[in-house]
Design an enzyme around this catalytic site. Sequence first.
Site, PDB file in Angstrom:
ATOM      1  N   GLU A 105       0.914  -1.211   0.279  1.00  0.00           N
ATOM      2  CA  GLU A 105       0.037   0.291  -0.105  1.00  0.00           C
ATOM      3  C   GLU A 105       1.494   0.805   0.202  1.00  0.00           C
ATOM      4  O   GLU A 105       0.631   2.375   0.928  1.00  0.00           O
ATOM      5  CB  GLU A 105      -0.718   0.206   1.181  1.00  0.00           C
ATOM      6  CG  GLU A 105      -1.852  -0.612   0.743  1.00  0.00           C
ATOM      7  CD  GLU A 105      -3.129  -0.490   1.991  1.00  0.00           C
ATOM      8  OE1 GLU A 105      -2.847  -0.353   2.625  1.00  0.00           O
ATOM      9  OE2 GLU A 105      -3.569  -1.047   1.945  1.00  0.00           O
ATOM     10  N   GLU A 155      -6.039  -8.296  -0.832  1.00  0.00           N
ATOM     11  CA  GLU A 155      -6.515  -7.426  -0.031  1.00  0.00           C
ATOM     12  C   GLU A 155      -7.732  -7.622  -0.012  1.00  0.00           C
ATOM     13  O   GLU A 155      -7.919  -6.926  -0.912  1.00  0.00           O
ATOM     14  CB  GLU A 155      -5.746  -6.493   0.886  1.00  0.00           C
ATOM     15  CG  GLU A 155      -4.741  -7.072   1.588  1.00  0.00           C
ATOM     16  CD  GLU A 155      -3.765  -5.858   2.776  1.00  0.00           C
ATOM     17  OE1 GLU A 155      -4.900  -5.098   3.198  1.00  0.00           O
ATOM     18  OE2 GLU A 155      -2.604  -5.907   2.675  1.00  0.00           O
TER      19      GLU A 155
END
Length: 479
Positions: A176, A376
């Site tokens: 991320e 995710e």
Amino acid sequence: MNRLPKDFLWGGAVAAHQIEGAYRSGGKGLSTADVMTAGDVDTKRKITAGIKEGEYYPNHEASNFYHRYKEDIQLLKELGLKAFRTSINWARIFPKGDEQEPNEEGLQFYDDLFDELLKQGIEPVITLSHFEIPYHLHTEYGGFKNRKLIDFFVHYAQTVMTRYKNKVKYWMTFNEINNQMDSFDELHTWTNSAVRFGEEDNKEEVTIQASVNELIASAKAVKIGKEINPDFQIGCMMAYVPVYPLSAHPHDQLAAVKMMERRFFYSDVHVRGELPAYALARWKKQGYKIVYTEEDLNALKQGTVDYIGFSYYMSHAVTTLPDVGGEAVRDYPGAKDTANPYLTANDWGWQIDPTGLRYTLNIVYQRYNKPLFIVENGMGAYDKIDSDGKICDDYRVDYLKAHIKAMTLAVNEDGVDLMGYTPWGVIDIVSFGSGEMEKRYGFVYVDKDNQGKGSLKRIRKESFGWYQQVIKQNGLGDE
Ligand code: P53
């Protein structure tokens, strides 16, 4: 039509610092995650200067996977996983981060872990840096705003990619990586790049510099990785929270485009190997002096990624309409991040939007034409054990079912090339954002509460059998 391609990687995902615990075992050094206290839905986690007595640090023990991984992998096998995403905790390999020689005990731990996964027929999918930078690199160097971290990271990447070249095929560089651009609060720049801000620093400028350094480090690691083993698949990892214009007003449309640049900046560099024009224009307008060399620009070109891994949990909306409230954002004059009235939210205010996953898959695939990997997805929730010992998490099944449906449409009707799906926190772990143990995502319950009490016993939730069935039939079947 509800099935996925034959070799689809059905899996589950975690991160080392959120599951392993054993924060001082096997010669491990302190990482940035080890000095973060627990918070909750209304209380921010604190980052302390070193470890302070009397504070509770939930990542120190976490789910104790370090000592229980064999038992846990048995459960993952029973669940039917084809892939398991975790990270290597950098501070197990280089306890301070700036050593020449790696810590053999740390390397051996991941050898054993990967062997165990492979023995059970589960493919490891490995993130190199998932919010667990050696703490010493923060205190001594100021984190990734310092160019020296490029070399430290590349040395670390080269070490583990060489060691595990016959065990791990799927890699990602920085988890991320784009989160730090959303808010320059401590938590995000801290976890992404361990930056220590100086008093004079313009936080946006410093965060951009740290990001550019990370992008260079990532590209160098990709290039070296492909030299170590040309069969490696090395991806980037983005948090794709799509931003919708709240209305059809042209200013709302443009505001959404401008806000999305915060995310696309990173994947544009990872995938295309060059700094995008909109970024250069903004730096110029703001007077930011971002430092990089010709050699860096070359490195970016030579280290483009094979696939785009991303997390997807929710969407956001933006508006410039004067009569709608929201939090002001810097991306466009008068723009505000605001709630989307067409969606509901979970207990932490994350707006649930399965169609947004199909939207994201379309937008990203159209932009890059590269394989995508949903690494995710999931819904944090408070789970309850009922009187006969069961955990009936039908809300979790509803959330995942709707998202799997949306991704299946993207593959079968929109032609998106999707490698796999690894829902988050497959076994309960410490929440990154709040530090709670009771913000749960898993199919397997871990008996532990927000204060750190509990037996750590593993219990299959009702969703366990459901996901097992989905994997077995390679999709939702005829539902
Ligand atoms: P927790 C923001 C938006 C979407 C995902 O989060 C995010 C974040 C964090 O800023 O983080 C990812 O545990 C992250 C994981 C994390 C997971 O989402 O706060 O990659 O480490 O645990 C879920 O509920």
